[in-house]
Design a protein around this motif. Structure first.
Motif, mmCIF file in Angstrom:
data_model
loop_
_atom_site.group_PDB
_atom_site.id
_atom_site.type_symbol
_atom_site.label_atom_id
_atom_site.label_comp_id
_atom_site.label_asym_id
_atom_site.label_seq_id
_atom_site.Cartn_x
_atom_site.Cartn_y
_atom_site.Cartn_z
ATOM 1 N N ARG A 363 0.815 -1.224 0.000
ATOM 2 C CA ARG A 363 0.000 0.000 0.000
ATOM 3 C C ARG A 363 0.847 1.273 0.000
ATOM 4 N NH1 ARG A 363 -4.683 -1.150 -2.222
ATOM 5 N NH2 ARG A 363 -6.152 -2.289 -0.902
ATOM 6 N N ILE A 364 2.014 1.210 0.642
ATOM 7 C CA ILE A 364 2.848 2.416 0.712
ATOM 8 C C ILE A 364 3.922 2.430 -0.364
ATOM 9 C CG2 ILE A 364 2.422 2.673 3.178
ATOM 10 C CD1 ILE A 364 5.142 1.502 3.747
ATOM 11 N N GLY A 365 3.890 1.460 -1.288
ATOM 12 C CA GLY A 365 4.780 1.484 -2.444
ATOM 13 C C GLY A 365 6.126 0.822 -2.254
ATOM 14 N N LEU A 366 6.316 0.076 -1.178
ATOM 15 C CA LEU A 366 7.596 -0.595 -0.950
ATOM 16 C C LEU A 366 7.631 -2.002 -1.545
ATOM 17 C CD1 LEU A 366 8.391 0.421 2.752
ATOM 18 C CD2 LEU A 366 9.278 1.421 0.623
ATOM 19 N N LEU A 367 6.501 -2.454 -2.076
ATOM 20 C CA LEU A 367 6.410 -3.812 -2.607
ATOM 21 C C LEU A 367 5.380 -3.818 -3.726
ATOM 22 C CD1 LEU A 367 7.847 -6.445 -1.727
ATOM 23 C CD2 LEU A 367 5.781 -7.051 -0.455
ATOM 24 N N ASP A 368 5.664 -4.578 -4.781
ATOM 25 C CA ASP A 368 4.735 -4.661 -5.910
ATOM 26 C C ASP A 368 3.494 -5.468 -5.534
ATOM 27 O OD1 ASP A 368 6.452 -3.200 -7.461
ATOM 28 O OD2 ASP A 368 7.330 -4.934 -8.477
ATOM 29 N N TYR A 369 2.418 -5.196 -6.252
ATOM 30 C CA TYR A 369 1.152 -5.878 -6.003
ATOM 31 C C TYR A 369 1.175 -7.295 -6.597
ATOM 32 C CZ TYR A 369 -1.154 -1.652 -4.286
ATOM 33 O OH TYR A 369 -1.517 -0.564 -3.532
ATOM 34 N N PRO A 370 0.336 -8.197 -6.104
ATOM 35 C CA PRO A 370 0.359 -9.589 -6.570
ATOM 36 C C PRO A 370 -0.239 -9.761 -7.964
ATOM 37 C CG PRO A 370 -1.438 -9.265 -5.020
ATOM 38 C CD PRO A 370 -0.651 -7.984 -5.022
ATOM 39 N N ILE A 371 0.383 -10.658 -8.755
ATOM 40 C CA ILE A 371 -0.141 -10.994 -10.074
ATOM 41 C C ILE A 371 -0.116 -12.507 -10.308
ATOM 42 C CG2 ILE A 371 0.434 -8.796 -11.197
ATOM 43 C CD1 ILE A 371 2.999 -10.138 -12.222
ATOM 44 N N PHE A 372 0.147 -13.278 -9.264
ATOM 45 C CA PHE A 372 0.311 -14.713 -9.451
ATOM 46 C C PHE A 372 0.007 -15.432 -8.147
ATOM 47 C CE2 PHE A 372 3.309 -18.463 -10.097
ATOM 48 C CZ PHE A 372 2.506 -19.068 -11.058
ATOM 49 N N PHE A 388 6.748 -11.262 -8.225
ATOM 50 C CA PHE A 388 8.006 -11.190 -8.971
ATOM 51 C C PHE A 388 8.796 -9.929 -8.602
ATOM 52 C CE2 PHE A 388 5.371 -14.089 -11.274
ATOM 53 C CZ PHE A 388 6.249 -15.091 -11.673
ATOM 54 N N ASP A 389 8.754 -9.622 -7.330
ATOM 55 C CA ASP A 389 9.484 -8.473 -6.791
ATOM 56 C C ASP A 389 10.627 -8.994 -5.920
ATOM 57 O OD1 ASP A 389 10.398 -6.182 -5.512
ATOM 58 O OD2 ASP A 389 8.398 -5.345 -5.236
ATOM 59 N N TRP A 390 11.867 -8.587 -6.223
ATOM 60 C CA TRP A 390 13.039 -9.074 -5.476
ATOM 61 C C TRP A 390 13.007 -8.643 -4.015
ATOM 62 C CZ3 TRP A 390 16.096 -5.378 -3.172
ATOM 63 C CH2 TRP A 390 15.969 -4.070 -3.643
ATOM 64 N N ARG A 391 12.172 -7.667 -3.705
ATOM 65 C CA ARG A 391 12.083 -7.186 -2.323
ATOM 66 C C ARG A 391 11.220 -8.082 -1.439
ATOM 67 N NH1 ARG A 391 10.210 -1.201 -3.946
ATOM 68 N NH2 ARG A 391 8.928 -2.527 -5.306
ATOM 69 N N SER A 392 10.440 -8.970 -2.044
ATOM 70 C CA SER A 392 9.549 -9.832 -1.259
ATOM 71 C C SER A 392 10.310 -10.680 -0.235
ATOM 72 C CB SER A 392 8.721 -10.721 -2.179
ATOM 73 O OG SER A 392 7.770 -9.964 -2.886
#
Length: 446
Positions: A363-372, A388-392
């Motif tokens: 929500r605050i933009g530190l992580l991409d939203y889910p697509i899978f 598919f975000d390396w920050r996860s």
């Protein structure tokens, strides 16, 4: 008995009288049970559709002309896959739910699926000026309509069958022929009913299809389910069920359709290059809110591995590997967490908060939203595959740190109690033989 002990017993009694019966009724209710199973069947459809949405993005990461040219010339393949999976997820839900409900009622399952599909298509399909079918509402936008139609159609078929309002063929006629004739009267009734419903809806709304009407009506409830506050409440409720020994899947009939729709909308937005909006999908619920298992219990596992208590050290060693695959039954039943008043607060309220950290980051933009929605894979890989975000994985490491900080002080209370048992002075045990030892001695053959 301590005051705290009396309070917990009273609280448990209230839960046993209120929450447990409700959970049992939900789990055994035919319609909700069929809905839960039907949503699970959609998993491979969502997986394939997600892959089809992600693969066209490969040229963005692999800067090779040959790869880019191949995707440019053959990208239609992935579009076809997306259209026949995510684009028809509402229709597939109709098939799956009607199958399980008719199976529960011991009806003709193929016939039930056919009747439900006909009813759904009557309501959800339109025709353009050229006479071609417009299938806009066969995807997730028609999911809730499909659920209602599947349940109603099977109930109509059941009513006709129960009251002998079907055509019965003489004995000796092949079963598949007899079954086909049995479908004639319920098919006619369903056809008339849903055509009439379609006609009324058209007249009242000026041509707006029923799936859109239902979506508009459910929009406030569905939209609020993606609120961080509502998600926290959902997580607390799921963990409360677990704490009292009830599997949290009893909430699946409510959550799964919403999560499927959210994922489908995120994928559609991703394909169109538009901003993604939803954080609650089955992928995020599994990879993040249930990271290492319900209640994010990896912190408790680590605390047990470092414990001075031999019992807890063994439980931690047994629980570690399953936790890395999101399985924490060894912790729930081995510590145990279930019905353990010392762990009520960290497991239910703290576990829900730690589980929601990645969603807050989205929500605050530190992580991409889910697509899978990833298949069954280890925890860090599952987190990465969700968006598919390396920050996860980094956020999941933060979850581990928070989990250890959360559970450690409560575990020390358990550890102290256990060490007191393990370090009893020998004189206190003099001439005391346990029932287990007596049984063992009795089995020895001298």
């Amino acid at each position: 008995m301590s005051v705290n002990g009396k309070w917990f017993i009273k609280f448990q009694s209230i839960i046993d009288k209120t929450l447990v019966p409700i959970a049992n009724k939900i789990d055994n209710q035919p319609h909700l049970n069929s809905l839960k199973k039907g949503m699970v069947v959609l998993t491979p459809v969502l997986l394939l559709g997600s892959f089809a949405a992600i693969f066209p993005s490969i040229p963005q990461f692999i800067k090779i002309d040959a790869v880019a040219n191949w995707f440019e010339n053959n990208g239609y393949i992935f579009d076809i896959i997306s259209k026949v999976t995510l684009g028809l997820v509402g229709l597939y839900a109709v098939f799956a739910i009607s199958y399980f409900l008719s199976e529960r009622y011991k009806l003709y399952t193929i016939g039930s699926m056919l009747l439900s599909a006909i009813a759904f298509l009557i309501l959800a399909v339109n025709i353009d000026e050229d006479g071609s079918l417009i299938t806009t509402y066969l995807d997730s936008k028609g999911l809730f309509t499909g659920i209602f139609v599947a349940l109603i159609s099977v109930e109509i078929y059941r009513y006709f069958s129960k009251h002998k309002l079907v055509i019965r063929m003489p004995e000796g006629v092949p079963d598949f022929v007899s079954r086909s004739f049995e479908l004639i009267t319920p098919t006619a009734a369903i056809g008339v009913l849903f055509i009439l419903l379609r006609f009324i809806c058209d007249k009242l709304t000026g041509g707006v299809l029923l799936p859109q009407v239902i979506m508009n009506a459910l929009a406030p409830a569905i939209g609020s389910a993606d609120s961080l506050i509502i998600i926290y409440f959902i997580l607390v409720l799921r963990l409360t069920f677990w704490f009292f020994g009830i599997h949290s899947s009893v909430l699946s009939p409510i959550l799964s359709p919403i999560a499927v729709q959210y994922l489908s909308e995120n994928i559609a937005a991703y394909q169109a290059g538009e901003p993604l909006t939803h954080v609650m999908t089955n992928g995020t619920l599994s990879a993040f809110t249930n990271f290492t298992g319900s209640g994010v219990t990896i912190g408790l596992v680590i605390a047990m591995l470092l414990s001075k208590s031999q019992r807890y050290k063994k439980v931690g060693a047994v629980a570690l590997v399953p936790s890395l695959f999101g399985i924490n039954e060894p912790v729930l039943f081995g510590v145990p967490i279930i019905l353990n008043p010392i762990l009520l607060i960290p497991f239910i309220f703290g576990g829900a908060l730690v589980g929601e950290i990645p969603l807050i980051c989205m929500r605050i933009g530190l992580l991409d939203y889910p697509i899978f929605d990833p298949p069954y894979v280890p925890v860090f890989m599952e987190g990465f595959l969700t968006n598919f975000d390396w920050r996860s994985p980094l956020i999941q490491i933060v979850q581990i740190i928070c989990s250890v900080s959360l559970y450690y002080p409560f575990f020390k209370i358990l550890e102290k109690q256990e060490l007191e048992k393990e370090t009893l002075k020998p004189k206190e045990n003099t001439n005391i033989i346990s029932e287990e030892d007596k049984k063992l001695l009795g089995e020895l053959d001298f």
